[in-house]
Design an enzyme around this catalytic site. Sequence first.
Site, mmCIF file in Angstrom:
data_model
loop_
_atom_site.group_PDB
_atom_site.id
_atom_site.type_symbol
_atom_site.label_atom_id
_atom_site.label_comp_id
_atom_site.label_asym_id
_atom_site.label_seq_id
_atom_site.Cartn_x
_atom_site.Cartn_y
_atom_site.Cartn_z
ATOM 1 C CE LYS A 35 -3.757 1.804 2.985
ATOM 2 N NZ LYS A 35 -4.575 1.433 4.174
ATOM 3 C CB SER A 112 -7.798 3.247 3.158
ATOM 4 O OG SER A 112 -6.914 2.776 4.165
ATOM 5 C CB SER A 136 -7.930 0.245 6.008
ATOM 6 O OG SER A 136 -8.650 1.446 6.171
#
Length: 434
Positions: A35, A112, A136
Amino acid sequence: MAKASDYGAFMEKFTLLPGPSSHELPLIGLTFAVKDIFDVDGYVTGFGNPDWARTHQAAVMTAPSVSAVLKAGATCVGKTVMDEMAYSINGENKHYGTPTNPIASDRVPGGSSSGSAVAVGAMLVDFSLGTDTGGSVRVPASYCGIFGFRPSHGVVSTTGVIPMAQSFDTVGWLARDPEILNRVGKVLLPPFPDVNPVKPTQFIIPEDCFRLLSIPIDRVTQVLVKSVEKLFGSDIMKHVILGDYVEEKVTSLKHFTSKENQTQEYNIPSLAALSSAMRLLQRYEFKDNHEEWVRAVQPDLGPGIRERVWEALGETDEKIDACQYLKTEFRSALTDLLGDSGVLVLPTVPGPPPKLQTDPSTLESFRARAFSLLSISGVSGFCQVSIPLGLHDNLPVAVSLLARHGSDCSLLNLVQTLYGSIKEQVEVAEKTSY
């Protein structure tokens, strides 16, 4: 940015090879993505927003969690798209595009850690690293039909990871099968003394939490219950009303109970109060971390995220001590409920992934139910794994198992043990009309 063939999962593609080793490495031959919240030496950590990327220099060190999986033999193939400033569970990004959900292309991928989940679900990598503050990793894992693990709070280093809210931030990971999920865990988790297989003492099913589901309850519970009973017998199952237990045992929740929480039909008042406390502390810590930058740069932020960021900047410290006390009280109550080796069974989320570009205001009831579930491990700091349960009406279904703080290795072992039986039950469930 990524090409269409990459499902829009990647911000940037590159190759980081594992170092040479004279012995067999546990992750040799596996590929992974990270990420865009993790530092990688020589690359700007973009935090999901071009204004952030524009105003920050390239990292000069690599996050220890990324280095650990590289040293264990895995190859990193790039950085993945994420929701701006990690402040959404939807997975939509107005600047870089929304990664395409590989199971349901008209639905959000979840966030996310959106690109991290999509890269795994689309079989572009074997596993990925994400972060989970409010959900997330768990949410995109459930939306994309893969495994997602949020470790016990504080057991995996968050150094070299942009903070969102340190009281809840964790480094998590996603994979398509429990064996790889477990292998990554053996690299990232400290060597807990509980690594030997331990038979759970009880599987606790909170009936009120499953009533939050928008799909048939039996479609989720029966797959898990039948799998557990096949391996461990029926005596191990226990049913509770978690909201009543929490209301009785966690007296500090009274500081966060509102009339709205009491009257909303779709919620459990005590868990709604728990969620309110978590999000309040999250806003306060986000403000502490990022207010100076937001006010100076005035970044262009997408819908929903813009409102949450500016709401956070208005947060005060009025109830922060009460939040911290609540965390301690809730962890103690949940520890008592589970005992040494108990497992709490939960819906990961209250239903299937929402459609793309749904107006944020229409998602409020869904978000409220979701955070009532997600805040249980968030506030307690316990570990949680989201397990895919196939499809219902062509949309992904998931269930979660939650275990006490420090039981990470046992939980990952348990999932690997259970999953063969779960797959059998999923096949049955997908042919059954609910």
